[in-house]
Design a protein around this motif. Sequence first.
Motif, PDB file in Angstrom:
ATOM      1  N   LEU A   1       0.826  -1.200   0.000  1.00 50.60           N
ATOM      2  CA  LEU A   1       0.000   0.000   0.000  1.00 50.60           C
ATOM      3  C   LEU A   1       0.865   1.257   0.000  1.00 50.60           C
ATOM      4  CD1 LEU A   1      -2.711  -1.045   2.623  1.00 50.60           C
ATOM      5  CD2 LEU A   1      -2.988  -0.911   0.157  1.00 50.60           C
ATOM      6  N   GLU A   2       0.538   2.201  -0.890  1.00 50.46           N
ATOM      7  CA  GLU A   2       1.252   3.476  -0.939  1.00 50.46           C
ATOM      8  C   GLU A   2       0.385   4.621  -0.406  1.00 50.46           C
ATOM      9  OE1 GLU A   2       4.647   3.627  -4.352  1.00 50.46           O
ATOM     10  OE2 GLU A   2       2.595   4.020  -5.007  1.00 50.46           O
ATOM     11  N   TRP A   3      -0.880   4.641  -0.836  1.00 53.06           N
ATOM     12  CA  TRP A   3      -1.761   5.750  -0.437  1.00 53.06           C
ATOM     13  C   TRP A   3      -3.201   5.300  -0.595  1.00 53.06           C
ATOM     14  CZ3 TRP A   3      -5.602   8.448  -2.978  1.00 53.06           C
ATOM     15  CH2 TRP A   3      -6.057   9.614  -2.348  1.00 53.06           C
TER      16      TRP A   3
ATOM     17  N   LEU B   1     -14.591   1.670   4.198  1.00 53.95           N
ATOM     18  CA  LEU B   1     -15.081   0.480   3.495  1.00 53.95           C
ATOM     19  C   LEU B   1     -14.188  -0.741   3.695  1.00 53.95           C
ATOM     20  CD1 LEU B   1     -16.173   2.093   0.096  1.00 53.95           C
ATOM     21  CD2 LEU B   1     -17.615   1.506   2.041  1.00 53.95           C
ATOM     22  N   LEU B   2     -12.857  -0.514   3.763  1.00 56.69           N
ATOM     23  CA  LEU B   2     -11.917  -1.633   3.820  1.00 56.69           C
ATOM     24  C   LEU B   2     -11.227  -1.781   5.164  1.00 56.69           C
ATOM     25  CD1 LEU B   2     -10.202  -1.090   0.326  1.00 56.69           C
ATOM     26  CD2 LEU B   2     -12.128  -2.589   0.882  1.00 56.69           C
ATOM     27  N   GLY B   3     -11.347  -0.795   6.022  1.00 60.40           N
ATOM     28  CA  GLY B   3     -10.730  -0.886   7.339  1.00 60.40           C
ATOM     29  C   GLY B   3      -9.251  -0.582   7.336  1.00 60.40           C
TER      30      GLY B   3
ATOM     31  N   LEU C   1      -3.896  -7.690   4.162  1.00 53.56           N
ATOM     32  CA  LEU C   1      -4.967  -6.964   4.846  1.00 53.56           C
ATOM     33  C   LEU C   1      -6.347  -7.384   4.353  1.00 53.56           C
ATOM     34  CD1 LEU C   1      -3.278  -3.433   4.789  1.00 53.56           C
ATOM     35  CD2 LEU C   1      -3.356  -5.055   6.689  1.00 53.56           C
ATOM     36  N   LEU C   2      -6.474  -7.655   3.065  1.00 53.86           N
ATOM     37  CA  LEU C   2      -7.729  -8.161   2.501  1.00 53.86           C
ATOM     38  C   LEU C   2      -7.525  -9.647   2.207  1.00 53.86           C
ATOM     39  CD1 LEU C   2      -8.585  -5.229   0.055  1.00 53.86           C
ATOM     40  CD2 LEU C   2      -9.299  -5.531   2.431  1.00 53.86           C
TER      41      LEU C   2
ATOM     42  N   SER D   1     -18.065  -6.440   2.254  1.00 54.96           N
ATOM     43  CA  SER D   1     -17.043  -5.612   2.878  1.00 54.96           C
ATOM     44  C   SER D   1     -16.418  -6.349   4.057  1.00 54.96           C
ATOM     45  CB  SER D   1     -17.665  -4.297   3.357  1.00 54.96           C
ATOM     46  OG  SER D   1     -16.758  -3.590   4.180  1.00 54.96           O
ATOM     47  N   PRO D   2     -15.088  -6.248   4.237  1.00 59.42           N
ATOM     48  CA  PRO D   2     -14.459  -6.878   5.407  1.00 59.42           C
ATOM     49  C   PRO D   2     -14.863  -6.214   6.720  1.00 59.42           C
ATOM     50  CG  PRO D   2     -12.875  -5.541   4.196  1.00 59.42           C
ATOM     51  CD  PRO D   2     -14.105  -5.596   3.357  1.00 59.42           C
TER      52      PRO D   2
END
Length: 460
Positions: A118-120, A128-130, A144-145, A167-168
Amino acid sequence: MTHIWRNELTRILYILLFAGVVGWISGSIAWAICTVLALYLWFALRFLMRLDQWLEGSPDQSPPESWGIWGYLFDKLYHNQKRHHQNQQRLIDIISKVQRSSGALRDAVVMIDQNGNLEWWNNAAETLLGLRSPADKGQGITNLLRDPRFIAYYDRQDYHDPLTLASPMDDNLILEYQITIFGRNERLMLVRNVTRLHRLEQMRKDFVANVSHELRTPLTVINGYLETFADFSDQLPPRWGRATQQMQQQSRRMQNIINDLLLLSRLETTDIEGQQQHIEMDRLIDSIRQDALLLSGEKAHNILIDNQCDAQVIGSENEIRSAVSNLVFNAVKYTPPESSIIIRWQETSQGATLTVEDNGPGINPRHLPRLTERFYRVDKGRSAETGGTGLGLAIVKHVLIRHNARMEIKSELEKGSRFICLFPLHRLHWDQEHQHKETAAATPALSDLMTSQDSRESLR
């Protein structure tokens, strides 16, 4: 620039000339020239030291005092540095504006580097994704997902179609993932909340399934009475007999539509994972060919099999049979008598393809993008005459989607049509005894069927 350098060279020549005159008067020309050049070099070193100190300072600091070519170079460096700083600031402002506007979006935006980290991400991604900032920055997206379906979608790198998952953070939210590759294998992931659309689609599916199911009982009763009337047609007036025959025809057509709607509903709502089989395509294709010959009847279509692949398809045999049958039976229905129809099963570098090809009237290219829509017909009158429901190609599309495959349609007017089903490698299986078999050994049936030169030309 030429004028500045010309002046500098002229200045050096005057200095050397002056040194030569002084040396000639003093009787030592060489020492005079060396002394003057040493002084010139000392001044040059001083200017270089000032340049170094200035470059290490603030970009907004004015250049040091200088003269000649050094003043020109200092000014030029200063203006270039200032212009670069302005451009850099403008880019920073643009990036900041993009980030602010992306942060205001309701959809999640996630930037992923070439290593999958992940960068940004914007604020919606946290909801939505936590994702948590800055704790998750630099973490792998698949760490993470962790939904296996998302990991398989991400690793496959085939992002032609979006992925829909819960959604998680909340199982009641349905999210649609769309990934785009850019730059050096970097990824931009957009995540939309499609809960409302998902519920509307589910309501549509439930409505179609319930209505189709409820119509089966009254339609069965109607068919029963019509068959009874048909058994006693000799006792009915002629006009009643003709009406009864037409009612039976339309009743059968309605029954076919209901059966196709129920099949589509099942394809959309059930999971294929529990229906995995190794399907022997040569046997299945030969069986469909026999059924197609019966359907052709007096039309005497020339139906050929070109089997160039030993692979078995992993999936539901009933669904694959339904898809291939729809393609072959459509070719029988919509091509003139004695037309040639080829069912070709062949291996490719990306998997295998099943092609149904005919030399019929073809389809206008403007219709091709909509052929797989429900109830879409190129020629409504001809479809009614052949008993078509307008759902066959929609069934084919859904079957292929469930098997991670896709369909391509190629057709030209008066040149026939080709319906190509592309199956990926992970949906294929080869028996060990056939791993090294030559491809030519898989095609004897075709040579037996092609008994004339015309058939060979049609195959080409």
